[in-house]
Design a protein around this motif. Structure first.
Motif, mmCIF file in Angstrom:
data_model
loop_
_atom_site.group_PDB
_atom_site.id
_atom_site.type_symbol
_atom_site.label_atom_id
_atom_site.label_comp_id
_atom_site.label_asym_id
_atom_site.label_seq_id
_atom_site.Cartn_x
_atom_site.Cartn_y
_atom_site.Cartn_z
ATOM 1 N N CYS A 215 3.799 -3.365 -28.329
ATOM 2 C CA CYS A 215 3.148 -3.866 -29.262
ATOM 3 C C CYS A 215 1.938 -2.891 -29.768
ATOM 4 C CB CYS A 215 2.688 -5.331 -28.912
ATOM 5 S SG CYS A 215 4.154 -6.242 -28.484
ATOM 6 N N LEU A 216 1.382 -2.431 -28.821
ATOM 7 C CA LEU A 216 0.234 -1.625 -29.146
ATOM 8 C C LEU A 216 0.657 -0.339 -30.090
ATOM 9 C CD1 LEU A 216 -2.819 -0.841 -28.870
ATOM 10 C CD2 LEU A 216 -1.947 0.191 -26.743
ATOM 11 N N ARG A 217 1.764 0.305 -29.531
ATOM 12 C CA ARG A 217 2.232 1.186 -30.252
ATOM 13 C C ARG A 217 2.564 0.707 -31.729
ATOM 14 N NH1 ARG A 217 5.851 2.270 -27.188
ATOM 15 N NH2 ARG A 217 5.100 4.064 -25.894
ATOM 16 N N LEU A 218 3.241 -0.282 -31.901
ATOM 17 C CA LEU A 218 3.445 -0.675 -33.626
ATOM 18 C C LEU A 218 2.209 -0.770 -34.326
ATOM 19 C CD1 LEU A 218 5.491 -2.136 -35.548
ATOM 20 C CD2 LEU A 218 4.994 -4.212 -34.331
ATOM 21 N N VAL A 219 1.341 -1.556 -33.719
ATOM 22 C CA VAL A 219 0.055 -1.731 -34.281
ATOM 23 C C VAL A 219 -0.698 -0.407 -34.575
ATOM 24 C CG1 VAL A 219 -2.294 -2.913 -34.459
ATOM 25 C CG2 VAL A 219 -0.516 -4.019 -33.270
ATOM 26 N N LEU A 220 -0.733 0.525 -33.970
ATOM 27 C CA LEU A 220 -1.307 1.749 -34.151
ATOM 28 C C LEU A 220 -0.434 2.420 -35.282
ATOM 29 C CD1 LEU A 220 -1.996 3.106 -30.563
ATOM 30 C CD2 LEU A 220 -3.693 2.512 -32.204
ATOM 31 N N GLN A 221 0.794 2.551 -35.124
ATOM 32 C CA GLN A 221 1.558 3.160 -36.174
ATOM 33 C C GLN A 221 1.288 2.435 -37.587
ATOM 34 O OE1 GLN A 221 5.656 2.631 -34.787
ATOM 35 N NE2 GLN A 221 5.377 4.488 -33.346
ATOM 36 N N ASP B 105 5.143 -10.159 -28.080
ATOM 37 C CA ASP B 105 6.765 -10.366 -28.891
ATOM 38 C C ASP B 105 6.706 -9.331 -30.039
ATOM 39 O OD1 ASP B 105 8.860 -11.171 -30.227
ATOM 40 O OD2 ASP B 105 8.480 -13.120 -29.928
ATOM 41 N N VAL B 106 7.215 -7.927 -29.571
ATOM 42 C CA VAL B 106 7.179 -7.038 -30.651
ATOM 43 C C VAL B 106 8.181 -7.424 -31.848
ATOM 44 C CG1 VAL B 106 9.054 -5.837 -29.209
ATOM 45 C CG2 VAL B 106 7.467 -4.783 -30.688
ATOM 46 N N GLU B 107 9.421 -8.048 -31.588
ATOM 47 C CA GLU B 107 10.274 -8.413 -32.398
ATOM 48 C C GLU B 107 9.535 -9.362 -33.912
ATOM 49 O OE1 GLU B 107 13.742 -9.963 -31.126
ATOM 50 O OE2 GLU B 107 14.249 -8.183 -30.128
#
Length: 465
Positions: free
Chosen positions: A134-140, A76-78
């Motif tokens: 979600c992975l991209r968000l955590v990496l950012q 759940d990216v939001e």
């Protein structure tokens, strides 16, 4: 205006002197302030260089928040954007409760059964499940891309679970393509399924070592691909310069490893294509492992008839003995009853046509007992003898249920107790003895009908005569 035209009264001269003095003090003040500002900035830079970053110095936090875990496991990216705003701490270890019980001690001699705790991170969870956003968000948010609390990195898990987009994201953010797990394996070793081909491609593009070895077994990625029957992986690794005959700690080359792997009936063709590719790249078909077993020994043990025929056609020695004294023929006869769907009779036939040693006649009843569910295997084997001494031991060796299922065949075998072999069969044996090792080269060239050529090559008829 010229100096001579200006009226220099005493008052004017004093005013000019005061102005000049004020200007000089302001200039000195500006110089001093500029130097002090420079020294402060330099000191700040020096301290920043000496002081480790917060993410590197601070250990990962332990997260037991169910809300965070649910958002990660469901992708759940939001919700994750709300839980991890900019500047939030994302280097954390999560301890989900596993489904396996294990014994644990409290340090005072008392043991208890508790559920095994697995260590993971937001990176591992999102990468292994293919939640690329979600992975991209955590990496950012600055997650440590090579964190491995459970012994493997997120890159290992992305490759193991065949997630190419997550593999690419991790590599793009600096993940180590040659990171070693606690078991001594690199990400390429984790590419063990056909669907992991894209992951392997990204790894190689980002500098993965094509001949990198695992710590314990000394396996290369080519060993892993061959052992798992991955044809496209093997082809790609060879293009990238994989060493085709590099042995591991047990003396197994990639060809040995492919032949040694137990193979289900549905996977036989995959392993045949792997062996075909390796041999085409120059793999040695006569290489020995530490037990002096050749790829042919291994292929016979796994009853892969296509691989056996391929190895023999490329020069494999049909009668090499391993340390236990077993030839390839021994290996196939030991597993016939377990490999009925693999057409073991084809393996026995190929070995005999390439000049394999035969079973000592006194052991034929034992062979019949172990191979009774494969009449074709027994037929091929018996047709390699010109004379057979059939007696009561032969009858006793066949269980009643097997005899009932294949009565016509076994009646023809037991009838040899009173009847000699037919003249036709004796002629076949004589021709085969004369050709001695040239059977498969000479017989196809003979000007004979096809059914006679097949007969000379021990084709199946469903009875002996």
């Amino acid at each position: 205006m010229s100096r001579g035209s200006f009226v220099f009264s005493p008052t004017a001269l004093r005013s000019l002197a005061v102005d000049a003095e004020m200007l000089e003090r302001q200039r000195h003040s500006r110089q001093a302030g500029s130097y002090r500002g420079y020294m402060l900035k330099k000191e700040a830079r020096d301290r920043a260089a000496e002081r480790p970053s917060v993410s590197a110095a601070a250990p990962p936090a332990v997260c037991r928040d169910v809300v965070v875990q649910n958002a990660l496991y469901t992708g759940d990216v939001e919700v994750l954007q709300q839980l991890f705003p900019r500047g939030a701490r994302v280097n954390m270890v999560i301890e989900p409760q596993g489904g396996d019980l294990r014994w644990t001690t409290d340090g005072e001699g008392l043991w208890s059964l508790t559920y095994e705790q697995e260590l993971t991170t937001p990176l591992h969870i999102t990468a292994s499940r293919g939640f690329a956003d979600c992975l991209r968000l955590v990496l950012q948010r600055g997650a440590d891309v090579d964190l491995a609390p459970g012994g493997i990195t997120a890159l290992h898990e992305a490759c193991e679970n065949c997630q190419p987009e997550c593999t690419r994201l991790l590599l793009l953010h600096g993940a180590n393509a040659n990171a070693v797990s606690e078991d001594g394996l690199m990400p390429l070793h984790f590419c063990s399924l056909p669907e992991s081909l894209e992951c392997a491609k990204y790894l190689l593009q980002y500098g993965a070592a094509i001949n990198g070895r695992s710590l314990e077994e000394d396996d290369t990625p080519l060993h892993a691909a061959a052992r798992n029957g991955l044809v496209e992986h093997v082809e790609m690794y060879l293009r990238y310069g994989a060493q085709v005959d590099r042995p591991n700690s047990e003396g197994l080359t990639a060809l040995n490893a492919a032949c040694a792997q137990p193979q289900e009936r549905s996977l036989l063709d995959r392993y045949f294509r792997v062996c075909q590719t390796l041999i085409g790249a120059g793999a040695n078909v006569c290489t020995l492992d530490q037990d002096k077993r050749t790829p042919l020994h291994r292929a016979c043990r796994n009853a892969n008839p296509d691989v056996v025929e391929l190895l023999l056609a490329n020069g494999a020695s049909v009668n090499d003995m391993d340390y236990g004294g077993d030839a390839p023929m021994h290996n196939i006869l030991k597993v016939v009853c377990f490999k009925l769907s693999h057409q073991p009779e084809r393996v026995v036939r190929a070995l005999l046509n390439y000049g394999s040693i035969r079973v000592w006649p006194g052991n034929l009843p034992m062979v019949m007992k172990h191979c009774c569910e494969s009449p074709r295997t027994i037929e091929v084997l018996l047709n390699a003898y010109s004379r057979l001494k059939v007696n009561d031991k032969w009858v006793e060796a066949v269980p009643p249920e097997s005899y009932k299922a294949h009565q016509y065949f076994y009646d023809s075998v037991f009838a040899l107790a009173q009847t000699p072999r037919s003249l036709q069969h004796l002629c076949r044996c004589r021709i085969r003895i004369f050709l001695d090792g040239r059977v498969l080269k000479a017989i196809p060239k003979l000007d004979l009908p096809t059914f006679l050529k097949n007969y000379l090559l021990l084709d199946y008829r469903g009875y002996v005569h």
